[in-house]
Scaffold this motif. Structure first.
Motif, PDB file in Angstrom:
ATOM      1  N   ARG A  82       6.393  30.197  -5.802  1.00 42.86           N
ATOM      2  CA  ARG A  82       7.517  30.129  -6.725  1.00 42.86           C
ATOM      3  C   ARG A  82       8.393  31.354  -6.508  1.00 42.86           C
ATOM      4  O   ARG A  82       7.899  32.488  -6.515  1.00 42.86           O
ATOM      5  CB  ARG A  82       7.034  30.075  -8.174  1.00 42.86           C
ATOM      6  CG  ARG A  82       6.133  28.904  -8.471  1.00 42.86           C
ATOM      7  CD  ARG A  82       5.539  28.991  -9.871  1.00 42.86           C
ATOM      8  NE  ARG A  82       6.566  28.867 -10.904  1.00 42.86           N
ATOM      9  CZ  ARG A  82       6.983  29.862 -11.675  1.00 42.86           C
ATOM     10  NH1 ARG A  82       6.488  31.088 -11.523  1.00 42.86           N
ATOM     11  NH2 ARG A  82       7.912  29.661 -12.601  1.00 42.86           N
ATOM     12  N   ASP A 148       3.822  33.623 -13.421  1.00 45.41           N
ATOM     13  CA  ASP A 148       3.782  32.442 -14.291  1.00 45.41           C
ATOM     14  C   ASP A 148       4.573  32.663 -15.570  1.00 45.41           C
ATOM     15  O   ASP A 148       5.012  31.694 -16.202  1.00 45.41           O
ATOM     16  CB  ASP A 148       2.332  32.098 -14.636  1.00 45.41           C
ATOM     17  CG  ASP A 148       1.540  31.623 -13.418  1.00 45.41           C
ATOM     18  OD1 ASP A 148       2.178  31.174 -12.449  1.00 45.41           O
ATOM     19  OD2 ASP A 148       0.299  31.708 -13.452  1.00 45.41           O
ATOM     20  N   SER A 151       9.680  31.200 -16.125  1.00 47.19           N
ATOM     21  CA  SER A 151       9.924  29.810 -15.760  1.00 47.19           C
ATOM     22  C   SER A 151      11.078  29.733 -14.763  1.00 47.19           C
ATOM     23  O   SER A 151      11.856  30.683 -14.600  1.00 47.19           O
ATOM     24  CB  SER A 151      10.258  28.982 -17.001  1.00 47.19           C
ATOM     25  OG  SER A 151      11.527  29.375 -17.529  1.00 47.19           O
ATOM     26  N   HIS A 152      11.197  28.585 -14.108  1.00 48.30           N
ATOM     27  CA  HIS A 152      12.322  28.405 -13.197  1.00 48.30           C
ATOM     28  C   HIS A 152      13.648  28.485 -13.941  1.00 48.30           C
ATOM     29  O   HIS A 152      14.630  29.032 -13.430  1.00 48.30           O
ATOM     30  CB  HIS A 152      12.206  27.068 -12.469  1.00 48.30           C
ATOM     31  CG  HIS A 152      11.135  27.049 -11.414  1.00 48.30           C
ATOM     32  ND1 HIS A 152      11.177  27.872 -10.314  1.00 48.30           N
ATOM     33  CD2 HIS A 152      10.002  26.307 -11.293  1.00 48.30           C
ATOM     34  CE1 HIS A 152      10.111  27.646  -9.550  1.00 48.30           C
ATOM     35  NE2 HIS A 152       9.387  26.715 -10.120  1.00 48.30           N
ATOM     36  N   GLU A 153      13.682  27.952 -15.160  1.00 47.75           N
ATOM     37  CA  GLU A 153      14.924  27.997 -15.931  1.00 47.75           C
ATOM     38  C   GLU A 153      15.318  29.437 -16.257  1.00 47.75           C
ATOM     39  O   GLU A 153      16.488  29.812 -16.180  1.00 47.75           O
ATOM     40  CB  GLU A 153      14.768  27.189 -17.220  1.00 47.75           C
ATOM     41  CG  GLU A 153      14.682  25.685 -17.011  1.00 47.75           C
ATOM     42  CD  GLU A 153      13.262  25.210 -16.712  1.00 47.75           C
ATOM     43  OE1 GLU A 153      13.038  23.993 -16.695  1.00 47.75           O
ATOM     44  OE2 GLU A 153      12.365  26.067 -16.506  1.00 47.75           O
ATOM     45  N   THR A 154      14.330  30.262 -16.617  1.00 50.26           N
ATOM     46  CA  THR A 154      14.615  31.667 -16.900  1.00 50.26           C
ATOM     47  C   THR A 154      15.056  32.396 -15.639  1.00 50.26           C
ATOM     48  O   THR A 154      16.001  33.189 -15.657  1.00 50.26           O
ATOM     49  CB  THR A 154      13.377  32.352 -17.498  1.00 50.26           C
ATOM     50  OG1 THR A 154      13.020  31.698 -18.725  1.00 50.26           O
ATOM     51  CG2 THR A 154      13.644  33.822 -17.778  1.00 50.26           C
ATOM     52  N   SER A 328      11.933  35.237 -23.873  1.00 48.33           N
ATOM     53  CA  SER A 328      11.732  33.967 -24.577  1.00 48.33           C
ATOM     54  C   SER A 328      12.896  33.634 -25.500  1.00 48.33           C
ATOM     55  O   SER A 328      12.977  32.509 -26.008  1.00 48.33           O
ATOM     56  CB  SER A 328      10.434  33.999 -25.378  1.00 48.33           C
ATOM     57  OG  SER A 328      10.491  34.974 -26.420  1.00 48.33           O
TER      58      SER A 328
END
Length: 361
Positions: A82, A148, A151-154, A328
């Motif tokens: 990732r 981990d 996230s990909h969106e972050t 977050s």
């Protein structure tokens, strides 16, 4: 993008193959940021000194995904990892690159966006794929490996977050610092606040206009983060000095964009303490009058800071992994690739910097 000012189109292209030191990344998310609309619609008029790729071209600045293929001379990166892909491309062979300053390279270019130097047209040919597609190629030097916890969106927000992070690093922000973030509730400014907290700044002052958004910014660290509306009667400089015993902020990060009034930047500049540093990352448009004699006498510095390095990006990922920075608070809104033009329209109604718009191919 087939023509400046027209909607983006979906085209079918072959899946690319990696060159020896490149990788292929299967894109999982690509950020859609406020400035993308300016680039697509106005870049020739607003920023004629910047280079565009030859059209039609695949756009998209901030991409994250999974490595799907690696070149024969790639080290330390494996299929399935990732990653965030830093879009910054540079030659690697000039004096700037050899001495560790690739951002000053004459080939410095944002793949999927625009370029800064005479070498940008060649760089666009070598790396023609932006993040608004299913696959892209990238040099191994551009990859940030993601824990981990990100996230990909972050990670698709990493470009704007990294711009703020590098500005804080350039100003030497740490536990001794008081930081004024001009435009703290916006896409750029919110990231500065988050990473100023992570780097230990003891007090953070934030400006903006939307009082509800400023209240959300204060809630990130009540008592440590204070906010001020630009519509208040008291000016920013007087407000900051009233909370610092008349001293002012040791660091000012200006995240106001090209459409912001110059006076807002100048008022924040006046809030800077003796020996302080001002770093501009938002590029308020036009010429801004600054009294350089006063800057000299007060031992202050004025920086322009562009983007960030892969090293900076990896440090940010490490801070997220350890929990030093809390990302977050970002509110993700996802669009399929077929709705990219709708995503650009929705940006006008965004919830300030808390909204994070991403295209998921």
């Amino acid at each position: 993008m087939h023509s400046i000012g027209e909607p983006l189109q979906i085209d079918e292209l072959p899946v690319p193959e990696p060159r020896p030191t490149d990788v292929v990344v299967e894109v999982k998310a690509c950020g859609v940021v406020p400035n993308l609309g300016n680039v697509l619609n106005n870049i020739g008029k607003w920023f004629p000194h910047l280079a565009l790729p030859e059209l039609p071209a695949v756009f998209g600045l901030d991409a994250s995904g999974v490595v799907s293929a690696v070149g024969s001379q790639v080290y330390g990166i494996e299929v399935g990892q990732r990653v965030y892909v830093n879009p910054a491309r540079y030659c690697g062979g000039c004096r700037h690159c050899r001495t560790g300053d690739p951002i000053s390279c004459d080939h410095y270019t944002f793949a999927g966006y625009f370029g800064f130097g005479s070498g940008s047209p060649r760089m666009f040919q070598d790396y023609p794929y932006g993040g608004l597609g299913e696959y892209l190629t990238a040099p191994q030097y551009a990859l940030v490996t993601l824990p981990d916890e990100v996230s990909h969106e972050t990670a698709a927000r990493w470009g704007y977050l990294g711009t703020g992070y590098r500005a804080l690093r350039r100003a030497g922000v740490g536990p001794q610092s008081t930081v004024l973030v001009n435009g703290a509730s916006g896409t750029l400014g919110l990231g500065v606040v988050l990473f100023a907290l992570a780097l230990g700044a003891r007090r953070i002052f934030g400006t903006g206009r939307d009082r509800d958004l400023l209240t959300k910014v204060e809630a990130l660290a009540p008592g440590r983060v204070l906010t001020h509306s630009l519509d208040d009667e008291v000016g920013v400089a007087d407000w900051v000095r009233s909370h610092t015993g008349g001293e002012g902020a040791s660091v000012v990060i200006d995240a106001l964009g090209p459409g912001a009034p110059q006076e807002s930047m100048l008022d924040a500049f006046r809030a800077m303490a003796r020996g302080g540093a001002h770093v501009d990352i938002g590029a308020v448009g036009g010429e801004v009058p600054v009294n350089l004699h006063e800057v000299m006498d007060r031992n202050q510095t004025l920086h322009g800071s562009l983007w960030f390095t892969t090293k900076d990006g990896q440090e940010m990922a490490d801070l997220a992994e350890t929990g030093a920075v809390d990302l977050s608070v970002l509110e993700h809104e996802r669009f399929p690739l077929s709705q990219v033009n709708e995503a650009l329209t929705v940006l006008k109604n965004r919830n300030g910097g808390f909204s994070n718009y991403v295209v998921v191919p």
